[in-house]
Design an enzyme around this catalytic site. Structure first.
Site, PDB file in Angstrom:
ATOM      1  N   TYR A   1      11.582  41.545 -36.360  1.00 59.51           N
ATOM      2  CA  TYR A   1      12.358  41.321 -35.133  1.00 59.51           C
ATOM      3  C   TYR A   1      12.702  39.849 -34.986  1.00 59.51           C
ATOM      4  CZ  TYR A   1       8.001  39.641 -32.908  1.00 59.51           C
ATOM      5  OH  TYR A   1       6.849  38.942 -32.598  1.00 59.51           O
ATOM      6  N   CYS A   2      13.804  39.585 -34.291  1.00 62.71           N
ATOM      7  CA  CYS A   2      14.146  38.233 -33.858  1.00 62.71           C
ATOM      8  C   CYS A   2      14.119  38.244 -32.328  1.00 62.71           C
ATOM      9  CB  CYS A   2      15.498  37.795 -34.418  1.00 62.71           C
ATOM     10  SG  CYS A   2      16.905  38.784 -33.847  1.00 62.71           S
ATOM     11  N   PHE A   3      14.880  37.393 -31.676  1.00 62.83           N
ATOM     12  CA  PHE A   3      14.775  37.350 -30.217  1.00 62.83           C
ATOM     13  C   PHE A   3      15.436  38.553 -29.549  1.00 62.83           C
ATOM     14  CE2 PHE A   3      16.162  35.856 -25.957  1.00 62.83           C
ATOM     15  CZ  PHE A   3      14.896  35.734 -25.414  1.00 62.83           C
TER      16      PHE A   3
END
Length: 367
Positions: A97-99
């Site tokens: 995941y990223c933001f």
């Protein structure tokens, strides 16, 4: 074929299973808050992210994407992919995941796939996972099922909670024992990490289908970890059970908690000489932390008593003299404060008893 995206409908099972997570955000983002099963293997380092962010503001998305590719290319790109590969080989069931589940997630996933691995990213990224956990803490299931375990200092509330399956130990999550003497050698989690861990613990509790969520009676702040406001407000209106213990047992428990166990921790970490000095500093700092409540005269009496106990401990290898200041602290500070606080909430008390009778009462309540 591996799914490409993990939807929000699977967030609960993700946390309950402690699914391995690869967080591709920059280290500065990870440090502010992440999840217990996550490791930080960023697509961009802090300085790279800052440059891309500045470019985005000044020149727009297309230029920012080009700059990002230029910064993370060649050997740098190979190193990032190698780190991801190593993590996935160790935990093939990982998600990333990223933001927000946007370009960083998609690009990382693409590069990982080109390297021979196929793992999904989380829809909505960190922000969606964080929102899900906040909703757990604010859910009616959490807020309406609380039962608060109260009792005088040294009555063994933490020891008791650790034996109860329906309990969540707030102090353990905050890595702080809650009082002026509650600081541990290792730092407390960030505020966001504390909230995330609390939400996961509540989620785990909900899967057990207990009638009550048993919590220790805590202040809004546990050290520097703040309880979520809605969660804390519900604690202030929940029913209470009072754990009772005789004074001698309380003194012996506090001697172990404040002195013997804490001293052993300092010595184990720092060695005999430095550990003993740090332990003495810890006792003095703990008392000075409540000097406004103690008053100058009583504070000095306690500090003098601590000094005598430390000198006796060094010369005789005996910590029992610490009982003098602990006893004074209980009878003149902690007990009067507790009695006053209890007088304000007597109407909420359902039961009071010693450890054995409290266990029996709670067992009956679960039937």
């Amino acid at each position: 074929m591996t799914r490409q995206i993990i939807p929000s409908s699977e967030f609960a099972s993700l946390f309950l299973q402690a699914r391995p997570l690869i967080d591709v955000r920059a280290p500065i983002e990870f440090t502010k808050g992440a999840f217990p099963s996550a490791i930080n293997l960023p697509l961009m380092k802090d300085s790279e992210r800052e440059k891309v962010g500045t470019c985005y503001k000044q020149q727009g998305q297309e230029s920012a994407i080009k700059l990002g590719h230029a910064l993370v290319s060649g050997t740098v790109k190979e190193q990032r992919i190698a780190a991801w590969r190593k993590a996935i080989e160790a935990n093939p069931s990982s998600y990333l995941y990223c933001f927000r589940g946007g370009l960083r997630s998609q690009l990382s996933q693409q590069w990982i796939k080109e390297a021979g691995f196929d793992i999904p990213y989380i829809q909505g990224g960190y922000k969606a996972l964080r929102t899900f956990l906040i909703q757990i803490l604010e859910s009616s299931a959490a807020l309406n099922s609380m039962l608060i375990l109260s009792g005088r200092t040294g009555s063994g509330k933490t020891d008791f909670l650790q034996l109860r399956d329906e309990a969540v130990d707030l102090e353990q999550l905050a890595n702080h024992r809650g009082s002026s003497f509650g600081k541990n050698l290792d730092p407390q989690p960030s505020q966001i990490n504390f909230e995330n861990q609390l939400a996961i613990a509540v989620l785990q509790h909900q899967t057990k289908h207990h009638r009550h969520l048993l919590l220790e009676d805590e202040s809004f702040l546990i050290g520097r970890s703040a309880l979520p406001k809605a969660f804390y407000n519900s604690m202030q209106h929940a029913d209470i059970v009072l754990l009772e213990e005789d004074d001698e047992q309380r003194l012996q428990r506090l001697l172990f908690d404040y002195v013997d166990n804490k001293l052993a921790s300092f010595v184990s970490r720092l060695g005999d000489e430095a550990g003993l000095k740090a332990f003495g500093d810890y006792l003095n700092a703990s008392l000075n932390g409540i000097k406004k409540r103690l008053g100058g005269k009583f504070l000095q009496e306690l500090l003098d008593s601590v000094a005598r106990a430390l000198a006796h401990q060094i010369s005789q290898n005996d910590t029992s003299l610490h009982l003098d200041w602990i006893s004074q602290l209980l009878t003149r500070y902690y007990d009067p404060m507790y009695d006053y606080q209890l007088s304000q909430k007597q109407q909420r008390v359902l039961f009071k008893g010693d450890h054995a009778s409290m266990h029996a009462w709670l067992d009956e309540l679960r039937k």
